[in-house]
Design a protein around this motif. Structure first.
Motif, PDB file in Angstrom:
ATOM      1  N   ALA A  80      -8.517  -7.240  17.845  1.00 43.27           N
ATOM      2  CA  ALA A  80      -8.290  -6.017  16.831  1.00 43.27           C
ATOM      3  C   ALA A  80      -7.993  -4.950  17.650  1.00 43.27           C
ATOM      4  O   ALA A  80      -8.268  -4.629  18.783  1.00 43.27           O
ATOM      5  CB  ALA A  80      -9.615  -5.896  16.183  1.00 43.27           C
ATOM      6  N   PRO A  81      -7.025  -4.131  16.845  1.00 42.53           N
ATOM      7  CA  PRO A  81      -6.612  -2.708  17.450  1.00 42.53           C
ATOM      8  C   PRO A  81      -7.869  -1.827  17.351  1.00 42.53           C
ATOM      9  O   PRO A  81      -8.605  -1.813  16.391  1.00 42.53           O
ATOM     10  CB  PRO A  81      -5.461  -2.173  16.591  1.00 42.53           C
ATOM     11  N   SER A  82      -7.976  -0.588  18.064  1.00 45.18           N
ATOM     12  CA  SER A  82      -9.231   0.417  17.976  1.00 45.18           C
ATOM     13  C   SER A  82      -9.124   0.986  16.580  1.00 45.18           C
ATOM     14  O   SER A  82      -9.778   1.312  15.995  1.00 45.18           O
ATOM     15  CB  SER A  82      -9.000   1.019  19.109  1.00 45.18           C
ATOM     16  N   THR A  83      -7.780   1.526  16.023  1.00 40.84           N
ATOM     17  CA  THR A  83      -7.564   2.124  14.899  1.00 40.84           C
ATOM     18  C   THR A  83      -6.546   1.338  14.077  1.00 40.84           C
ATOM     19  O   THR A  83      -5.163   1.351  14.323  1.00 40.84           O
ATOM     20  CB  THR A  83      -6.938   3.580  15.128  1.00 40.84           C
ATOM     21  N   PRO A  84      -7.026   0.672  13.133  1.00 41.53           N
ATOM     22  CA  PRO A  84      -5.990  -0.122  12.402  1.00 41.53           C
ATOM     23  C   PRO A  84      -4.969   0.962  11.493  1.00 41.53           C
ATOM     24  O   PRO A  84      -5.375   1.696  11.034  1.00 41.53           O
ATOM     25  CB  PRO A  84      -6.909  -0.904  11.461  1.00 41.53           C
ATOM     26  N   PRO A  85      -3.845   0.543  11.393  1.00 37.00           N
ATOM     27  CA  PRO A  85      -2.601   1.017  10.601  1.00 37.00           C
ATOM     28  C   PRO A  85      -3.210   0.968   9.214  1.00 37.00           C
ATOM     29  O   PRO A  85      -3.745  -0.192   8.670  1.00 37.00           O
ATOM     30  CB  PRO A  85      -1.569   0.433  10.891  1.00 37.00           C
ATOM     31  N   PRO A  86      -2.670   1.851   8.219  1.00 39.91           N
ATOM     32  CA  PRO A  86      -3.065   1.536   6.742  1.00 39.91           C
ATOM     33  C   PRO A  86      -2.477   0.482   6.272  1.00 39.91           C
ATOM     34  O   PRO A  86      -1.303   0.143   6.777  1.00 39.91           O
ATOM     35  CB  PRO A  86      -2.612   2.994   6.136  1.00 39.91           C
ATOM     36  N   ALA A  87      -2.939  -0.145   5.307  1.00 39.34           N
ATOM     37  CA  ALA A  87      -2.266  -0.975   4.420  1.00 39.34           C
ATOM     38  C   ALA A  87      -1.141  -0.473   3.478  1.00 39.34           C
ATOM     39  O   ALA A  87      -1.608   0.209   2.691  1.00 39.34           O
ATOM     40  CB  ALA A  87      -3.256  -2.174   3.723  1.00 39.34           C
ATOM     41  N   VAL A  88       0.028  -0.843   3.623  1.00 38.69           N
ATOM     42  CA  VAL A  88       1.099  -0.101   3.000  1.00 38.69           C
ATOM     43  C   VAL A  88       1.765  -1.216   1.553  1.00 38.69           C
ATOM     44  O   VAL A  88       1.856  -2.275   1.779  1.00 38.69           O
ATOM     45  CB  VAL A  88       2.241   0.162   3.492  1.00 38.69           C
ATOM     46  N   LEU A  89       1.521  -0.799   0.341  1.00 36.66           N
ATOM     47  CA  LEU A  89       2.283  -1.470  -0.709  1.00 36.66           C
ATOM     48  C   LEU A  89       3.426  -0.606  -1.087  1.00 36.66           C
ATOM     49  O   LEU A  89       3.408   0.492  -1.306  1.00 36.66           O
ATOM     50  CB  LEU A  89       1.246  -1.380  -1.915  1.00 36.66           C
ATOM     51  N   VAL A  90       4.603  -1.404  -0.985  1.00 37.67           N
ATOM     52  CA  VAL A  90       5.848  -0.957  -1.680  1.00 37.67           C
ATOM     53  C   VAL A  90       6.153  -1.366  -2.699  1.00 37.67           C
ATOM     54  O   VAL A  90       6.282  -2.770  -2.910  1.00 37.67           O
ATOM     55  CB  VAL A  90       6.904  -1.062  -0.608  1.00 37.67           C
ATOM     56  N   VAL A  91       6.470  -0.808  -4.029  1.00 37.97           N
ATOM     57  CA  VAL A  91       6.851  -1.383  -5.195  1.00 37.97           C
ATOM     58  C   VAL A  91       7.801  -0.681  -5.813  1.00 37.97           C
ATOM     59  O   VAL A  91       8.199   0.447  -5.508  1.00 37.97           O
ATOM     60  CB  VAL A  91       5.441  -1.186  -6.091  1.00 37.97           C
ATOM     61  N   ALA A  92       8.361  -1.465  -7.010  1.00 42.23           N
ATOM     62  CA  ALA A  92       9.441  -0.864  -7.847  1.00 42.23           C
ATOM     63  C   ALA A  92       8.850  -0.454  -8.899  1.00 42.23           C
ATOM     64  O   ALA A  92       8.103  -1.182  -9.645  1.00 42.23           O
ATOM     65  CB  ALA A  92      10.567  -1.863  -8.002  1.00 42.23           C
ATOM     66  N   GLY A  93       9.036   0.893  -9.616  1.00 40.13           N
ATOM     67  CA  GLY A  93       8.551   1.159 -10.896  1.00 40.13           C
ATOM     68  C   GLY A  93       7.058   1.310 -10.957  1.00 40.13           C
ATOM     69  O   GLY A  93       6.404   0.532 -11.819  1.00 40.13           O
ATOM     70  N   ARG A  94       6.518   2.326 -10.308  1.00 42.90           N
ATOM     71  CA  ARG A  94       5.044   2.635 -10.271  1.00 42.90           C
ATOM     72  C   ARG A  94       4.405   2.847 -11.839  1.00 42.90           C
ATOM     73  O   ARG A  94       3.139   2.479 -11.959  1.00 42.90           O
ATOM     74  CB  ARG A  94       4.785   3.442  -9.545  1.00 42.90           C
ATOM     75  N   GLN A  95       5.486   3.410 -12.705  1.00 46.15           N
ATOM     76  CA  GLN A  95       5.018   3.462 -14.094  1.00 46.15           C
ATOM     77  C   GLN A  95       4.677   2.184 -15.004  1.00 46.15           C
ATOM     78  O   GLN A  95       4.530   2.222 -15.929  1.00 46.15           O
ATOM     79  CB  GLN A  95       5.762   4.539 -14.665  1.00 46.15           C
ATOM     80  N   VAL A  96       5.711   1.035 -14.485  1.00 45.87           N
ATOM     81  CA  VAL A  96       5.682  -0.083 -15.297  1.00 45.87           C
ATOM     82  C   VAL A  96       4.090  -0.543 -15.087  1.00 45.87           C
ATOM     83  O   VAL A  96       3.461  -0.512 -14.185  1.00 45.87           O
ATOM     84  CB  VAL A  96       6.233  -1.034 -14.467  1.00 45.87           C
ATOM     85  N   ASP A  97       3.242  -1.092 -16.410  1.00 50.56           N
ATOM     86  CA  ASP A  97       2.098  -1.323 -16.580  1.00 50.56           C
ATOM     87  C   ASP A  97       1.723  -2.513 -15.711  1.00 50.56           C
ATOM     88  O   ASP A  97       0.645  -2.166 -14.834  1.00 50.56           O
ATOM     89  CB  ASP A  97       1.915  -1.653 -18.248  1.00 50.56           C
ATOM     90  N   PHE A  98       2.336  -3.451 -15.583  1.00 53.26           N
ATOM     91  CA  PHE A  98       1.756  -4.471 -14.652  1.00 53.26           C
ATOM     92  C   PHE A  98       1.881  -4.054 -13.166  1.00 53.26           C
ATOM     93  O   PHE A  98       1.095  -4.556 -12.483  1.00 53.26           O
ATOM     94  CB  PHE A  98       2.458  -5.911 -14.832  1.00 53.26           C
ATOM     95  N   VAL A  99       2.905  -3.116 -12.815  1.00 51.88           N
ATOM     96  CA  VAL A  99       3.063  -2.851 -11.385  1.00 51.88           C
ATOM     97  C   VAL A  99       1.771  -1.889 -11.158  1.00 51.88           C
ATOM     98  O   VAL A  99       1.151  -1.893 -10.062  1.00 51.88           O
ATOM     99  CB  VAL A  99       4.172  -2.082 -11.086  1.00 51.88           C
TER     100      VAL A  99
END
Length: 342
Positions: free
Chosen positions: A21-40
């Motif tokens: 394990a790293p001492s400070t884990p990087p953030p988990a990043v989510l990249v999406v298309a259309g954040r205002q789409v309901d299922f997104v």
């Protein structure tokens, strides 16, 4: 208590990931298309919940507010070098991202593909998504059961993105099931019903005006179910079909006027967030393969329970906790070859 049990299950992911394990884990990043789409938005909410269950790992969600593939492609360029940890990607256009994801793989950036099957050459090790042909078949079998064995007539299928693999697979499953069980029924489509809400509703209005005696209209995208629900009136007697948990469509389903198949995007996001965060914290490789995410058929009997779970975040967390625990605790046995994803 149920949420705590699911959080405990995340610790079982150690066996699915690989080194120190790293001492400070990087953030988990989510990249999406259309954040205002309901299922997104559902994918994103589940992702946040999955990461939250792994103490010490932060999260970030980025991408355009409205569906914009070019903007999403520009956004992901900042996450390809490996310096910012792993990413989870949902896109409507996986082929457009193949080259960028291939460069990410070369640079050592772990990538989880979410909901859309990654294109060939992407170098993506892990895909989390439905068996869309199976889900289409399940909805098709249920719809066929609403008609007499010797039924004749038309069933009209629409898709907001013809050519997108996951939606085309739903269409294939629908068509095969209906034609096998009701050979006298003719299935036409998929017709392009567009993604934008106004254009989608107008496309379905035109299809209904052109086929007033159709046995059913079935949409394979979330926007379709919303429009089909809005276009019903007190004189409509047929039962229509769709995908998703749109509130209006759920009301119609509770009344017996529709049948829905939910792809459970919240659960998909939760699984991706938990796996990505665990592997980031432990400094380990992502598991490899396709993790099939279950869907759920929503008929009149099941609709009230789904309506209740969709009311708030707490209700969703409690609903999905046992299933998340089961899947995360049995990850190795559930993974299938990535080439089988559909």
């Amino acid at each position: 208590m149920r949420v705590g049990a699911a959080a405990l299950a995340v610790t079982l992911l150690l066996a699915a990931c690989g080194d120190a394990a790293p001492s400070t884990p990087p953030p988990a990043v989510l990249v999406v298309a259309g954040r205002q789409v309901d299922f997104v938005a559902e994918l994103s909410a589940g992702f946040v919940e999955g990461v939250r269950r792994v103490p010490g790992v932060g999260h970030r969600a980025v991408g355009p507010d409205i569906v914009d593939n070019a903007s999403e492609l520009r956004t992901i360029q900042d996450y390809l070098s490996g310096e910012r940890g792993s990413i989870t990607l949902f896109t409507f256009a996986p082929e457009l991202f193949a080259d960028s994801l291939g460069r990410a793989a070369t640079a050592g950036t772990p990538v989880v593909a979410l909901h859309s099957v990654p294109a060939a050459g992407s170098g993506v090790p892990l895909y989390i998504g439905n068996d869309n042909r199976a889900l289409g078949g399940e909805l098709g079998r249920t719809m066929a059961g609403r008609w007499p064995v010797d039924a004749e007539g038309l069933v009209v299928i629409g898709s907001p993105y013809p050519g997108v693999i996951v939606l085309d697979e739903r269409v294939a499953g629908l068509r095969e099931a209906i034609q096998r069980l009701r050979p006298g029924v003719t299935v036409i489509g998929p017709f392009d019903t567009k993604q934008a809400p106004g254009a989608n509703k107008q496309a379905w209005r035109v299809l209904q005006e052109a086929n007033p005696d159709a046995l059913a209209f079935i949409g394979v995208g979330g926007a379709d179910a919303h429009s089909l629900a809005l276009l019903r009136d007190p004189t409509t007697t047929r039962v229509d079909g769709g995908f998703g948990t749109d509130p209006y469509a759920l009301e119609m389903t509770a009344a017996g006027d529709m049948v829905l198949l939910s792809t459970e995007p919240y659960l998909q996001g939760l699984l991706a967030g938990a796996i990505q965060a665990r592997c980031a914290k432990e400094g380990r490789d992502l598991p490899t393969g396709w993790l099939p995410a279950p869907g759920v058929l929503i008929d009149q009997a099941r609709a009230p329970g789904v309506i209740d779970r969709q009311k708030n975040a707490e209700a969703r967390q409690a609903w999905f906790a046992p299933l998340a625990e089961e899947i995360l605790g049995d990850l190795d046995d559930r993974l299938r070859p990535l080439d089988d994803a559909r």
